[in-house]
Write a protein that holds these residues in place. Structure first.
Motif, PDB file in Angstrom:
ATOM      1  N   GLY A  29     -43.914  61.727  -7.728  1.00  0.00           N
ATOM      2  CA  GLY A  29     -45.171  61.456  -8.419  1.00  0.00           C
ATOM      3  C   GLY A  29     -45.014  61.473  -9.927  1.00  0.00           C
ATOM      4  O   GLY A  29     -45.611  60.654 -10.641  1.00  0.00           O
ATOM      5  N   PHE A  30     -44.201  62.396 -10.414  1.00  0.00           N
ATOM      6  CA  PHE A  30     -43.950  62.492 -11.853  1.00  0.00           C
ATOM      7  C   PHE A  30     -43.300  61.209 -12.373  1.00  0.00           C
ATOM      8  O   PHE A  30     -43.700  60.663 -13.409  1.00  0.00           O
ATOM      9  N   LEU A  31     -42.315  60.697 -11.633  1.00  0.00           N
ATOM     10  CA  LEU A  31     -41.655  59.447 -12.021  1.00  0.00           C
ATOM     11  C   LEU A  31     -42.619  58.264 -11.932  1.00  0.00           C
ATOM     12  O   LEU A  31     -42.592  57.369 -12.774  1.00  0.00           O
ATOM     13  N   ALA A  32     -43.489  58.290 -10.904  1.00  0.00           N
ATOM     14  CA  ALA A  32     -44.451  57.195 -10.716  1.00  0.00           C
ATOM     15  C   ALA A  32     -45.429  57.107 -11.879  1.00  0.00           C
ATOM     16  O   ALA A  32     -45.775  56.017 -12.336  1.00  0.00           O
ATOM     17  N   THR A  33     -45.885  58.266 -12.360  1.00  0.00           N
ATOM     18  CA  THR A  33     -46.829  58.269 -13.489  1.00  0.00           C
ATOM     19  C   THR A  33     -46.173  57.747 -14.765  1.00  0.00           C
ATOM     20  O   THR A  33     -46.851  57.174 -15.624  1.00  0.00           O
ATOM     21  N   LYS A  34     -44.862  57.948 -14.891  1.00  0.00           N
ATOM     22  CA  LYS A  34     -44.151  57.485 -16.089  1.00  0.00           C
ATOM     23  C   LYS A  34     -44.077  55.954 -16.149  1.00  0.00           C
ATOM     24  O   LYS A  34     -44.031  55.368 -17.231  1.00  0.00           O
ATOM     25  N   VAL A  35     -44.039  55.323 -14.974  1.00  0.00           N
ATOM     26  CA  VAL A  35     -43.983  53.856 -14.933  1.00  0.00           C
ATOM     27  C   VAL A  35     -45.329  53.256 -14.516  1.00  0.00           C
ATOM     28  O   VAL A  35     -45.429  52.079 -14.182  1.00  0.00           O
ATOM     29  N   ASN A  36     -46.355  54.113 -14.513  1.00  0.00           N
ATOM     30  CA  ASN A  36     -47.731  53.679 -14.221  1.00  0.00           C
ATOM     31  C   ASN A  36     -47.845  52.990 -12.859  1.00  0.00           C
ATOM     32  O   ASN A  36     -48.446  51.922 -12.725  1.00  0.00           O
TER      33      ASN A  36
END
Length: 406
Positions: A29-36
């Protein structure tokens, strides 16, 4: 004694697997938020990966069930019986156009894929319903709340959520009845209508008393009371042969006009966010990994067909309410992402083994595609409209105005 030890070992393994799932969810989820990117799609992928390391446990399944219940409760809490009545014409007309444009194609595709009537109807629901979670979050992130089309996007989402809630209740009720016939369908519709009517009348006639009952200062007792209302409503729905999710949705509707509405939302949201994430993971773990790849071509085809029908439907709704061409197209693009309700529908009934395509695997592919690419299309709608639609219209206009040489 041996049974007790074995059960304790199962619980310990379940708790460990849950812990691993949560830490995997956090990093993904953390990585997903970084790439929107959409968390829905990422959580499903996490579940698909985790199924290679440990099976779906009873604790995970239980929390996933709570995820559906809390999700539907929060949807119900966002509605207001008064506002629904006040805006009923716009909600109904926008929603009906959306339904007519998008439910029949899903039904036709389900029939082409060889599903029986129940599974074809379920598949039509999967293809029809837009993800309220993804769209609402995208509208906020993209700062489109004040856009002229946003009111009609929200009207469509409200109608879809209400329709799918009723649709799910009827489908589960018909299956619980045992077979499809006129008498069975009439009985299910009557039972569902009576259940809805009871909660709506309760909301309208006992508002003062409900306000007094839930007006509790002690935080722990307040949370326990709200949880008891949610779970009892879900249990009552299940007891009469409807979906637990419907009971939770109506519990949200019941509490939506109380003075404690925002406090209830703040108290339940952490439970909802946690259990909903586990719900998506559990869905990913239940997907048949071996057949997933073979579903990609048909999933892409269905995504393209359903995206066109959503855009055309949204454009038609916008034109009916005299929005600009750009606003009409943005409305259509905003309705493409699919998510939570599609997954709930796919998991509502075990797929018939005789069907040529596994509903859960196909839904998994479809939701992943629509959640990822639907979010991108929604975000880049203005660029797409300017690059492909408005540029073409300008070229056509210039061609029409070119003087003819004689």
């Amino acid at each position: 004694m041996k049974l007790s030890i074995a059960w304790k070992m199962i619980v310990n393994e379940s708790v460990l697997s849950l812990g691993i799932s949560l830490i995997a969810l956090f990093f993904a989820g953390f990585l997903a938020t970084k790439v929107n990117q959409s968390l829905t799609a990422v959580f499903i992928v996490v579940g698909m990966i985790l199924q290679n390391f440990f099976p779906l446990t009873i604790i995970t399944e239980f929390i996933a069930t709570l995820g559906i219940i809390f999700m539907l409760f929060m949807f119900g809490l966002e509605f207001s019986v008064g506002s629904l009545v006040h805006n009923q014409r716009k909600i109904f007309s926008s929603g009906m156009y959306d339904l007519l444009f998008n439910f029949p194609p899903g039904l036709l595709l389900g029939w082409i894929l060889g599903y029986d009537l129940i599974h074809a109807l379920l598949f039509a629901g999967v293809v029809y319903v837009t993800s309220s979670v993804i769209v609402a979050k995208s509208i906020i992130d993209l700062k489109r709340s004040a856009n002229p089309e946003t009111e009609y996007v929200l009207n469509v989402l409200i109608f879809e959520d209400m329709f799918i809630a009723s649709f799910l209740a009827c489908i589960v009720g018909v299956v619980n009845y045992g077979h499809i016939d006129a008498r069975g369908i009439f009985f299910v519709i009557l039972k569902t209508s009576a259940f809805f009517l009871f909660f709506i009348m309760l909301s309208r006639t006992t508002k003062k008393y409900i306000d007094k009952v839930v007006d509790i200062e002690h935080t722990e007792l307040f949370v326990i009371l709200i949880l008891s209302i949610i779970v009892l409503s879900a249990g009552a729905a299940s007891r009469i042969g409807l979906s637990e999710a419907i009971g939770a949705f109506l519990a949200g509707l019941l509490l939506s006009e109380t003075k404690q509405r925002h406090r209830i939302s703040d108290a339940i949201k952490p439970f909802q966010q946690f259990s909903t994430a586990i719900f998506f993971v559990a869905f990913g773990m239940s997907i048949d990994y071996k057949h997933f790849g073979s579903m990609i071509p048909i999933g892409i085809f269905i995504f393209i067909v359903s995206s066109f029908s959503k855009v055309f439907g949204g454009y038609f709704i916008g034109k009916k309410y005299e929005l600009s061409k750009r606003a009409c197209l943005r409305l259509g693009f905003s309705l493409i992402p699919r998510g939570e309700f599609s997954i709930i529908l796919a998991g509502a009934i075990a797929i018939n083994s005789a069907a040529p395509y596994h509903l859960k695997s196909l839904t998994g592919v479809y939701v992943l595609l629509s959640a990822v690419f639907g979010s991108i299309l929604m975000k880049e709608a203005d660029w797409f409209i300017k690059r492909f639609i408005e540029k073409r219209d300008k070229e056509v206009k210039e061609t029409d105005n070119t003087p003819v040489l004689r």
